[in-house]
Write a protein that holds these residues in place. Structure first.
Motif, PDB file in Angstrom:
ATOM      1  N   LYS A 138       0.809  -1.227   0.000  1.00 34.69           N
ATOM      2  CA  LYS A 138       0.000   0.000   0.000  1.00 34.69           C
ATOM      3  C   LYS A 138       0.841   1.274   0.000  1.00 34.69           C
ATOM      4  O   LYS A 138       0.424   2.317   0.494  1.00 34.69           O
ATOM      5  CB  LYS A 138      -0.986   0.003   1.186  1.00 34.69           C
ATOM      6  N   ARG A 139       2.053   1.163  -0.554  1.00 35.88           N
ATOM      7  CA  ARG A 139       2.873   2.367  -0.717  1.00 35.88           C
ATOM      8  C   ARG A 139       2.346   3.202  -1.891  1.00 35.88           C
ATOM      9  O   ARG A 139       2.553   4.415  -1.943  1.00 35.88           O
ATOM     10  CB  ARG A 139       4.342   1.983  -0.974  1.00 35.88           C
ATOM     11  N   ILE A 140       1.739   2.518  -2.849  1.00 33.38           N
ATOM     12  CA  ILE A 140       1.026   3.182  -3.951  1.00 33.38           C
ATOM     13  C   ILE A 140      -0.292   2.449  -4.159  1.00 33.38           C
ATOM     14  O   ILE A 140      -0.472   1.326  -3.668  1.00 33.38           O
ATOM     15  CB  ILE A 140       1.833   3.165  -5.272  1.00 33.38           C
ATOM     16  N   THR A 141      -1.215   3.067  -4.882  1.00 34.47           N
ATOM     17  CA  THR A 141      -2.508   2.446  -5.189  1.00 34.47           C
ATOM     18  C   THR A 141      -2.757   2.528  -6.693  1.00 34.47           C
ATOM     19  O   THR A 141      -2.102   3.305  -7.403  1.00 34.47           O
ATOM     20  CB  THR A 141      -3.654   3.166  -4.458  1.00 34.47           C
ATOM     21  N   ILE A 142      -3.701   1.727  -7.154  1.00 29.93           N
ATOM     22  CA  ILE A 142      -4.088   1.798  -8.572  1.00 29.93           C
ATOM     23  C   ILE A 142      -4.646   3.182  -8.881  1.00 29.93           C
ATOM     24  O   ILE A 142      -4.385   3.746  -9.952  1.00 29.93           O
ATOM     25  CB  ILE A 142      -5.113   0.700  -8.918  1.00 29.93           C
ATOM     26  N   ASP A 143      -5.385   3.736  -7.930  1.00 26.71           N
ATOM     27  CA  ASP A 143      -5.934   5.082  -8.105  1.00 26.71           C
ATOM     28  C   ASP A 143      -4.809   6.093  -8.340  1.00 26.71           C
ATOM     29  O   ASP A 143      -4.908   6.957  -9.223  1.00 26.71           O
ATOM     30  CB  ASP A 143      -6.752   5.468  -6.869  1.00 26.71           C
ATOM     31  N   TYR A 144      -3.732   5.983  -7.558  1.00 27.09           N
ATOM     32  CA  TYR A 144      -2.599   6.892  -7.742  1.00 27.09           C
ATOM     33  C   TYR A 144      -1.966   6.702  -9.125  1.00 27.09           C
ATOM     34  O   TYR A 144      -1.633   7.680  -9.809  1.00 27.09           O
ATOM     35  CB  TYR A 144      -1.536   6.667  -6.666  1.00 27.09           C
ATOM     36  N   LEU A 145      -1.793   5.451  -9.543  1.00 24.90           N
ATOM     37  CA  LEU A 145      -1.197   5.179 -10.846  1.00 24.90           C
ATOM     38  C   LEU A 145      -2.025   5.782 -11.973  1.00 24.90           C
ATOM     39  O   LEU A 145      -1.483   6.372 -12.914  1.00 24.90           O
ATOM     40  CB  LEU A 145      -1.054   3.666 -11.059  1.00 24.90           C
ATOM     41  N   MET A 419       5.968  -0.210 -21.023  1.00 28.49           N
ATOM     42  CA  MET A 419       4.699   0.039 -20.327  1.00 28.49           C
ATOM     43  C   MET A 419       4.010  -1.274 -19.970  1.00 28.49           C
ATOM     44  O   MET A 419       3.226  -1.351 -19.029  1.00 28.49           O
ATOM     45  CB  MET A 419       3.764   0.884 -21.190  1.00 28.49           C
ATOM     46  N   PHE A 420       4.329  -2.314 -20.732  1.00 34.60           N
ATOM     47  CA  PHE A 420       3.797  -3.656 -20.484  1.00 34.60           C
ATOM     48  C   PHE A 420       4.090  -4.101 -19.055  1.00 34.60           C
ATOM     49  O   PHE A 420       3.236  -4.704 -18.397  1.00 34.60           O
ATOM     50  CB  PHE A 420       4.444  -4.613 -21.497  1.00 34.60           C
ATOM     51  N   LEU A 421       5.278  -3.789 -18.545  1.00 35.73           N
ATOM     52  CA  LEU A 421       5.687  -4.236 -17.213  1.00 35.73           C
ATOM     53  C   LEU A 421       4.822  -3.617 -16.121  1.00 35.73           C
ATOM     54  O   LEU A 421       4.440  -4.287 -15.156  1.00 35.73           O
ATOM     55  CB  LEU A 421       7.156  -3.882 -16.975  1.00 35.73           C
ATOM     56  N   LEU A 422       4.495  -2.333 -16.271  1.00 29.85           N
ATOM     57  CA  LEU A 422       3.635  -1.660 -15.287  1.00 29.85           C
ATOM     58  C   LEU A 422       2.231  -2.260 -15.289  1.00 29.85           C
ATOM     59  O   LEU A 422       1.652  -2.518 -14.221  1.00 29.85           O
ATOM     60  CB  LEU A 422       3.588  -0.162 -15.592  1.00 29.85           C
ATOM     61  N   ILE A 423       1.680  -2.478 -16.470  1.00 27.47           N
ATOM     62  CA  ILE A 423       0.315  -3.010 -16.566  1.00 27.47           C
ATOM     63  C   ILE A 423       0.243  -4.430 -16.010  1.00 27.47           C
ATOM     64  O   ILE A 423      -0.706  -4.783 -15.294  1.00 27.47           O
ATOM     65  CB  ILE A 423      -0.178  -2.962 -18.031  1.00 27.47           C
ATOM     66  N   ILE A 424       1.242  -5.259 -16.291  1.00 29.13           N
ATOM     67  CA  ILE A 424       1.261  -6.619 -15.755  1.00 29.13           C
ATOM     68  C   ILE A 424       1.385  -6.592 -14.233  1.00 29.13           C
ATOM     69  O   ILE A 424       0.754  -7.408 -13.530  1.00 29.13           O
ATOM     70  CB  ILE A 424       2.408  -7.434 -16.378  1.00 29.13           C
ATOM     71  N   ALA A 425       2.160  -5.665 -13.677  1.00 29.71           N
ATOM     72  CA  ALA A 425       2.282  -5.540 -12.219  1.00 29.71           C
ATOM     73  C   ALA A 425       0.924  -5.240 -11.598  1.00 29.71           C
ATOM     74  O   ALA A 425       0.556  -5.817 -10.566  1.00 29.71           O
ATOM     75  CB  ALA A 425       3.284  -4.436 -11.873  1.00 29.71           C
ATOM     76  N   VAL A 426       0.159  -4.344 -12.214  1.00 28.70           N
ATOM     77  CA  VAL A 426      -1.178  -4.014 -11.715  1.00 28.70           C
ATOM     78  C   VAL A 426      -2.097  -5.223 -11.787  1.00 28.70           C
ATOM     79  O   VAL A 426      -2.845  -5.527 -10.836  1.00 28.70           O
ATOM     80  CB  VAL A 426      -1.777  -2.837 -12.518  1.00 28.70           C
ATOM     81  N   LEU A 427      -2.055  -5.958 -12.882  1.00 27.56           N
ATOM     82  CA  LEU A 427      -2.913  -7.131 -13.043  1.00 27.56           C
ATOM     83  C   LEU A 427      -2.509  -8.259 -12.089  1.00 27.56           C
ATOM     84  O   LEU A 427      -3.369  -8.996 -11.595  1.00 27.56           O
ATOM     85  CB  LEU A 427      -2.865  -7.615 -14.495  1.00 27.56           C
ATOM     86  N   LEU A 428      -1.218  -8.389 -11.799  1.00 28.06           N
ATOM     87  CA  LEU A 428      -0.774  -9.369 -10.807  1.00 28.06           C
ATOM     88  C   LEU A 428      -1.328  -9.021  -9.431  1.00 28.06           C
ATOM     89  O   LEU A 428      -1.759  -9.901  -8.674  1.00 28.06           O
ATOM     90  CB  LEU A 428       0.756  -9.411 -10.752  1.00 28.06           C
ATOM     91  N   PHE A 429      -1.319  -7.744  -9.101  1.00 26.70           N
ATOM     92  CA  PHE A 429      -1.858  -7.280  -7.826  1.00 26.70           C
ATOM     93  C   PHE A 429      -3.347  -7.621  -7.704  1.00 26.70           C
ATOM     94  O   PHE A 429      -3.814  -8.084  -6.650  1.00 26.70           O
ATOM     95  CB  PHE A 429      -1.653  -5.767  -7.702  1.00 26.70           C
TER      96      PHE A 429
END
Length: 443
Positions: A138-145, A419-429
């Protein structure tokens, strides 16, 4: 170069203050603008430098990566260690060699590439996992991204306008020696296609979460990415967006988008048709790609055995495909990470030799070709297992998330972008959540 140093100084300022949101904003800026890179005899993007800095922290906090996530990305772990083995083998035990190696710098020879690519592979994994770790803690959130990407997309678009109006003046200030492309819009990217593809990935990400987040910044980010995509005049970015847009609509069954999308596309075609570059270059490239021409010389063959379809690919991809076609053993096992340019250099047409002379040092731009070249059928199989596991893990979630994953994988295989790496990180979460959380957090 001053732009890169300024961004790194800002990163270390946030690092010393343990400001995770600030560091993530630096990562996003770098992901969306590929000129922010450090030249060390080879190029290393700022977001990869940040990822390498955080590897020790990642190892200490690895316990915060859930077991489900570890199982999902296990096929990629296996490919990573397989690539390390190939890098050592083809870099030092049986190194790739050519008679023109004396013209290559250390970083372009087999031994140099072996070391550099191992670091780059670790950086890619570290970036994806550190973003996942920060989401988990919870250091960052999807909302923040979403907000950060939207705001940075808007400012990136503004910089693209200002830079073009000043005939590349901003790039000359922040990245001295950068190539001037006249009136083409690139932002702080090296080429218009990189700018257009980035806008396309941002649009896909924001469209997916728009319904669950009504913040006005998201809408600004979406419109900024649409405008950026249009003014990039990139044929590959247009076609990629058309592909993922069609797939997204079919999976989500949001056919009502067609009532808005088709008139918008027709209006844009009418608007763009007033632009000479679009008519003379972009439109012709699209027509060639659709008709399997790829915008390249089909009549001129690499050799008599070259399959017709290979002429649809650009020079570096075409050379790699011809080598793998002639040497099927390496089609199975791969040639090592980004090492394909050494054995594939002889596979050029006469006109390509006139441009590149004795060798090529660039690797295939299409991730599908790059993946096949680096780890062969073995790597393709591992990525297919990863795709299937991840797709199954998203069952029960909103169809937009399933569509996002399929579309981002499809787009990545076509063009390859970080950008693929960021999106995959979000989907893993998201994928690690249980059924009760899914019901509570329906997106």
């Amino acid at each position: 170069m001053i732009g890169t140093f300024l961004l790194l100084i800002l990163f270390f300022f946030f690092f010393l203050r343990d400001n995770t949101t600030g560091i993530v904003s630096i990562i996003i800026i770098s992901l969306m603008n590929d000129m922010f890179e450090l030249s060390l005899g080879f190029s290393l993007a700022v977001h990869y430098i940040i990822a390498l800095v955080y590897i020790p922290k990642l190892l200490l906090d690895y316990k915060f990566i859930s077991l489900k996530n570890r199982q999902l990305i296990r096929p990629l772990y296996i490919e990573l260690f397989y690539l390390i083995f190939l890098a050592i083998f083809f870099g030092y035990i049986e190194p790739w060699e050519s008679r023109y190696d004396y013209e290559r710098s250390w970083s372009q020879k087999a031994e140099g590439r072996a070391i550099i690519q191992i670091f780059r592979l670790f950086a890619e994994f570290a970036l994806m996992l550190i973003l996942l770790l920060w989401l988990n803690k919870k250091r960052i959130t999807i909302d923040y991204l979403l907000k950060a990407i939207s705001l940075i997309m808007f400012f990136t678009l503004m910089m693209a306008f200002f830079d073009t109006a000043l005939n590349g003046g901003l790039k000359q200030i922040f990245f001295s020696g950068s190539r001037i492309l006249g009136d083409r819009f690139t932002g702080f990217n090296g080429e218009p296609r990189a700018f257009g593809r980035m806008c396309s990935f941002v649009l896909l990400f924001l469209v997916t979460f728009r319904a669950s987040n009504k913040n006005k910044l998201i809408k600004i980010g979406m419109w900024s990415s649409i405008i950026g995509l249009v003014i990039s005049l990139s044929a590959s970015a247009y076609l990629m967006t058309l592909v993922w847009g069609t797939v997204f609509i079919i999976i989500t069954q949001r056919y009502k988008y067609l009532f808005f999308g088709i008139p918008l596309i027709l209006f844009l075609l009418f608007f763009l048709n007033q632009n000479e570059f679009f008519k003379e270059s972009t439109l012709k490239k699209i027509e060639n790609m659709v008709s399997n021409g790829g915008g390249y010389n089909q009549k001129e063959k690499v050799n008599a055995q070259e399959p017709e379809i290979f002429s649809s690919f650009e020079i570096f991809d075409r050379a790699a495909l011809n080598f793998l076609y002639d040497e099927p053993f390496f089609f199975i096992i791969g040639t090592g990470p980004n090492m394909i340019s050494i054995p594939s250099s002889p596979y050029l047409t006469a006109s390509s030799y006139a441009i590149y002379e004795n060798r090529i040092d660039s690797v295939p731009h299409s991730f599908l070709v790059n993946l096949t070249a680096r780890s062969g059928i073995i790597g393709l199989t591992l990525w297919f297992v990863f795709f299937r596991r991840f797709k199954n893990a998203l069952k029960g979630f909103d169809k937009k998330l399933q569509a996002l994953f399929i579309c981002v994988m499809l787009s990545q295989f076509i063009v390859d972008t970080s950008m693929f790496l960021l999106i995959i990180a979000v989907l893993l979460f998201i994928a690690q959540k249980n059924e009760k959380q899914i019901l509570k957090e329906k997106i």
